[in-house]
Design a protein around this motif. Structure first.
Motif, PDB file in Angstrom:
ATOM      1  N   ARG A   1       0.905  -1.203  -0.102  1.00 58.52           N
ATOM      2  CA  ARG A   1      -0.113   0.000   0.064  1.00 58.52           C
ATOM      3  C   ARG A   1       0.932   1.300  -0.006  1.00 58.52           C
TER       4      ARG A   1
ATOM      5  N   HIS B   1       0.150   2.296  -3.896  1.00 55.20           N
ATOM      6  CA  HIS B   1      -1.148   3.063  -3.713  1.00 55.20           C
ATOM      7  C   HIS B   1      -0.713   4.378  -3.407  1.00 55.20           C
TER       8      HIS B   1
ATOM      9  N   PHE C   1       0.508   5.145  -7.298  1.00 57.01           N
ATOM     10  CA  PHE C   1      -0.770   5.278  -8.210  1.00 57.01           C
ATOM     11  C   PHE C   1      -1.183   6.950  -7.475  1.00 57.01           C
TER      12      PHE C   1
END
Length: 559
Positions: free
Chosen positions: A258, A262, A266
């Motif tokens: 994560r 992310h 991302f």
């Protein structure tokens, strides 16, 4: 999908009719094996005394100890690629970690050459007029393109698993083409299983292989579709299950993924990321566009308007390959693309352009083939080290010989400066550059040296104020034990003693001023042999490294 017709044998095996025999093996011209050796040689000479990407070091270290939480390698883990590197390490235990990773790419890149020839032969072998055995120039042309393609050349040498993506896609295309001519339920299921397993090398491969599987299954029975779907799911499940089994702490693994995928990549680069501004989105799209433009260079030799294979069982492959490219572009435009290598699948499939040619070759085809064959190595040799992106979106490192040469010069100078300043002592090199390409493996070259990367709020994540320390042990970090993870301010003591704190060659002026203001004594005189003198302080004078409200406490060497 437009242009895809039923496979030979109709929608599926009929009652009382035995399954067709496997297609006969396709001969590979001897010249292709020579091109394979040429490809291996070219990929071997593209090397520096260092690494071209920090992930090369991550993968090499994973061959010694698999620890994706601390980026050995980075999440999601690439278990199949790491297993391949562990095999190389077992066979050649004397190789340095980064050399293990480089040889993984070289071998995968070299294997791409004969596989491109085989896939091209599979696509074109049923197109009338059938060339005489050994006289078909198309497989040799495909192998030549694969050996000389600048994207395949560069990423077949840099130590990352991008080369494996091209190898897998080409192998899946060739296998699908043979199954189109001689469809078998077991073969189709095996194809889907292989596509799923390839996800252990790069997780995007099963997604990109979807159009190839649809093409192979088109016109088959619902039973074959269900079997193939189940086999593909089993393939993905096998490597995901193996990954879950070897990960020591699933909760920390999830946090590491994560934080990196992310919260960092991302969030900053995807159009859907919460911090993605126009510049970062434009950079992402520009990388995709550059990857497609450079990857599609062999399309110069595309034979348009050819009709002689309209009745061939393998028809429809153009539509399938165009769909793969479109899916590749859409996915990386909407998610993220950090470098041109993310579009390596486009480059690999472009090497199959010779399958569009008629045999014998016409003068126009020969001219375009020669032009493509010259353009590929010319691009690698003549492109600059980096090109500016439009609208001030930064620069894009190129897959070029110039980039390799410049990176080699920079890393040698950087390493010499750091090693001279450390002088064999337990040292901590401090930088606030987020780039770890030139520091990830530095501790392996400078005994006793570790590197601290200081991240201030807003550099990558407005919530992250922390430090990552790289050494010969797994990454160590603050504010949490998970690298790049944001958390409340923390103070952690760095394991091991430190004799000297050194400002890195790429440390910013604000970091230099903070270190100087924090030190309780002046910097030590650089060694007389130092080629690039750096500022350094005894660790007794700099007892901590601060990143916002978080800090790393140092233990000075006694005496």
């Amino acid at each position: 999908m437009v242009g895809i017709g039923p496979a030979e044998g109709g929608a599926g095996p009929r009652a009382g009719v035995s399954s067709p025999a496997p297609a006969p093996p396709l001969p590979i011209p001897p010249l292709v094996w020579g091109l394979c050796l040429l490809g291996l040689g070219l990929r071997t000479v593209v090397d520096i005394d260092g690494v071209l990407d920090m992930d090369t070091g991550n993968f090499g270290l994973a061959a010694l100890h698999f620890d994706p939480v601390h980026h050995q390698p980075q999440p999601p883990g690439y278990p199949g690629w790491v297993a391949f590197l562990k095999l190389i390490h077992a066979l050649a235990p004397g190789l340095a970690p980064e050399e293990v990773a480089k040889w993984g790419s070289r071998l995968a890149g070299a294997a791409t050459v004969p596989v491109a020839a085989w896939a091209c032969a599979a696509l074109g072998s049923s197109a009338p007029p059938a060339p005489r055995a050994g006289s078909d120039p198309r497989p040799v042309a495909a192998a030549t393109f694969a050996a000389l393609h600048p994207v395949l050349w560069y990423y077949g040498a840099d130590g990352q698993p991008h080369a494996a993506e091209g190898l897998c896609l080409l192998a899946l295309v060739g296998a699908a083409a043979r199954l189109r001519r001689r469809p078998r339920s077991a073969g189709l299921a095996a194809l889907a299983l292989a596509a799923g397993l390839c996800g252990s090398l790069r997780q995007t491969i099963p997604l990109l292989a979807t159009p190839i599987l649809i093409w192979a299954l088109w016109g088959r029975s619902a039973r074959d579709w269900l079997l193939a779907g189940a086999a593909g799911a089993v393939g993905v499940g096998l490597w995901m299950g193996a990954l879950g089994w070897v990960v020591e702490d699933p909760s920390m693994y999830a946090r590491a993924g994560r934080a990196l995928i992310h919260d960092l990549i991302f969030a900053n680069f995807s159009p859907f990321g919460e911090r993605a501004g126009p510049a970062s989105v434009l950079r992402n799209v520009s990388i995709v566009a550059a990857g497609v433009a450079l990857g599609a260079l062999p399309a110069i030799a595309w034979a348009r308007g050819r009709r002689d294979d309209a009745a061939a069982p393998a028809r429809g492959w153009r539509s399938a390959l165009v769909a793969v490219v479109a899916l590749d572009v859409a996915f990386h435009s909407l998610v993220f693309a950090v470098e041109i290598g993310y579009l390596l699948g486009v480059a690999a499939l472009a090497c199959l352009v010779p399958a569009t040619w008629g045999v014998p070759l016409g003068p126009g085809t020969r001219r375009r083939a020669l032009l493509a064959g010259l353009a590929l190595p010319a691009a690698f040799v003549l492109l600059p080290a980096a090109v500016p992106l439009p609208f001030g979106a930064g620069i894009l490192p190129a897959t070029s010989l110039t980039r390799v040469a410049e990176e080699g010069v920079f890393q040698t100078a950087y390493r010499d400066a750091a090693c001279d300043a450390a002088a064999g002592r337990p040292a901590l090199l401090v930088t606030d550059s987020p780039v770890m390409t030139h520091t990830r493996m530095l501790p392996w070259r400078c005994p006793g040296l570790r590197v601290a990367h200081v991240f201030q709020a807003g550099m990558l994540n407005p919530s992250l104020e922390g430090v990552i320390v790289v050494g010969t042990e797994p990454m160590w970090s603050v504010p949490t034990e998970v690298p790049l993870e944001a958390g409340p301010p923390a103070s952690r003591r760095l394991p091991g003693a430190v004799a000297v704190v050194i400002a890195a060659p790429d440390a910013s002026d604000p970091l230099l001023r903070r270190l100087a203001a924090q030190a309780t004594c002046g910097p030590e005189a650089p060694p007389g042999s130092a080629r690039i003198p750096l500022k350094a302080w005894p660790a007794a004078c700099v007892d901590r490294i601060r990143a916002g409200r978080s800090e790393v406490l140092l233990t000075p060497v006694e005496g």
